[in-house]
Design a protein around this motif. Sequence first.
Motif, PDB file in Angstrom:
ATOM      1  N   GLY A  43       0.815  -1.212   0.000  1.00 18.59           N
ATOM      2  CA  GLY A  43       0.000   0.000   0.000  1.00 18.59           C
ATOM      3  C   GLY A  43       0.845   1.257   0.000  1.00 18.59           C
ATOM      4  O   GLY A  43       0.540   2.227  -0.711  1.00 18.59           O
ATOM      5  N   LYS A  46       2.201   1.849  -3.353  1.00 14.35           N
ATOM      6  CA  LYS A  46       1.159   1.996  -4.380  1.00 14.35           C
ATOM      7  C   LYS A  46       1.261   0.914  -5.460  1.00 14.35           C
ATOM      8  O   LYS A  46       1.076   1.174  -6.654  1.00 14.35           O
ATOM      9  CB  LYS A  46       1.236   3.384  -5.036  1.00 14.35           C
ATOM     10  N   LEU A  50      -3.107  -2.340  -4.864  1.00 12.80           N
ATOM     11  CA  LEU A  50      -3.355  -1.119  -4.081  1.00 12.80           C
ATOM     12  C   LEU A  50      -2.873   0.119  -4.837  1.00 12.80           C
ATOM     13  O   LEU A  50      -2.441   1.097  -4.238  1.00 12.80           O
ATOM     14  CB  LEU A  50      -2.660  -1.229  -2.722  1.00 12.80           C
ATOM     15  N   HIS A  51      -2.974   0.078  -6.151  1.00 15.47           N
ATOM     16  CA  HIS A  51      -2.528   1.190  -6.988  1.00 15.47           C
ATOM     17  C   HIS A  51      -3.670   2.120  -7.373  1.00 15.47           C
ATOM     18  O   HIS A  51      -3.435   3.168  -7.985  1.00 15.47           O
ATOM     19  CB  HIS A  51      -1.885   0.649  -8.266  1.00 15.47           C
ATOM     20  N   LEU A  52      -4.887   1.767  -7.013  1.00 19.24           N
ATOM     21  CA  LEU A  52      -6.054   2.572  -7.370  1.00 19.24           C
ATOM     22  C   LEU A  52      -6.611   3.266  -6.134  1.00 19.24           C
ATOM     23  O   LEU A  52      -6.309   2.900  -5.003  1.00 19.24           O
ATOM     24  CB  LEU A  52      -7.138   1.688  -7.997  1.00 19.24           C
ATOM     25  N   ASN A  53      -7.446   4.269  -6.367  1.00 17.01           N
ATOM     26  CA  ASN A  53      -8.017   5.036  -5.271  1.00 17.01           C
ATOM     27  C   ASN A  53      -9.275   4.336  -4.744  1.00 17.01           C
ATOM     28  O   ASN A  53     -10.391   4.846  -4.842  1.00 17.01           O
ATOM     29  CB  ASN A  53      -8.349   6.460  -5.749  1.00 17.01           C
ATOM     30  N   LYS A  54      -9.083   3.118  -4.217  1.00 15.26           N
ATOM     31  CA  LYS A  54     -10.190   2.364  -3.633  1.00 15.26           C
ATOM     32  C   LYS A  54      -9.626   1.338  -2.663  1.00 15.26           C
ATOM     33  O   LYS A  54      -8.422   1.044  -2.665  1.00 15.26           O
ATOM     34  CB  LYS A  54     -11.037   1.688  -4.706  1.00 15.26           C
ATOM     35  N   ASN A  55     -10.488   0.805  -1.822  1.00 16.17           N
ATOM     36  CA  ASN A  55     -10.054  -0.143  -0.797  1.00 16.17           C
ATOM     37  C   ASN A  55      -9.912  -1.540  -1.396  1.00 16.17           C
ATOM     38  O   ASN A  55     -10.903  -2.219  -1.654  1.00 16.17           O
ATOM     39  CB  ASN A  55     -11.063  -0.170   0.356  1.00 16.17           C
ATOM     40  N   SER A  56      -8.674  -1.963  -1.627  1.00 19.47           N
ATOM     41  CA  SER A  56      -8.401  -3.295  -2.169  1.00 19.47           C
ATOM     42  C   SER A  56      -7.502  -4.091  -1.239  1.00 19.47           C
ATOM     43  O   SER A  56      -6.706  -4.918  -1.674  1.00 19.47           O
ATOM     44  CB  SER A  56      -7.761  -3.168  -3.561  1.00 19.47           C
ATOM     45  N   ASP A  87      -7.970  -4.696 -10.488  1.00 17.08           N
ATOM     46  CA  ASP A  87      -6.946  -4.813  -9.451  1.00 17.08           C
ATOM     47  C   ASP A  87      -5.748  -5.644  -9.882  1.00 17.08           C
ATOM     48  O   ASP A  87      -4.632  -5.382  -9.435  1.00 17.08           O
ATOM     49  CB  ASP A  87      -7.545  -5.433  -8.182  1.00 17.08           C
TER      50      ASP A  87
END
Length: 228
Positions: A43, A46, A50-56, A87
């Motif tokens: 995280g 990035k 976990l490279h996107l603007n959301k909870n993964s 993802d």
Amino acid sequence: MVHQIPYVSERSLQNFAEISQILRAGTVVEPSHQHYEAVVRRGLDKKAPLHLNKNSVADALLIELYASEVSKSSSVVNVFATSNYQDFSVPNGDRRQPHPDLASLFGEKSLYVYAVDGLIAALNSALGNEYTELAEEVDLLQEDTRSLLDIIEAQEEYFDRIWYTRNVSRMIEDPSREDLGRLSRERMERKYGAESLLPKDDWEYGFWNGKLSALRWVLGSEWDFLDT
């Protein structure tokens, strides 16, 4: 649709039960403190997923668990199957390819497969005829359900055939009963053909009764209800 929906729902529940049974029979992999630390590092860097603007976070934990399993043995083929291309797949590219951040996890003994088609191809490649035969066996078991209209029409046909046979038998025993049910007999003869309405033998007549009993049971009657 009112009568088809329960069939669809029941089949879905059966599928979920079968999947649950397969999962319970597998090896349970529990995350450790090291796995959670790896997720945090992923995280902070990035890195996918976990490279996107959301909870993964859950997806990141999955990939860390998978990485651990791959590192344990090189003698078996590991497969990471997913339909979550956002993802795990390469961005804005071929969804069948892993994200560059994850590419090092995959190779000859570790496969990245996308969606159901990819999983089927991987199973065919790994298991060959064994998988093909098993898939064909499952397909044979998963027959489409009859519609309510089909069931009612079949029930009416065997009701008519059995009633006609009984009526003719009584008329033979007592010719004075010939006019009783004559209009109904004529209607059935026009509908099914007079030459095919009587059973060929006792076995076929018993077979008709068995069909009528089963069809009536599906429609809500008790077993062996054969009144005509």
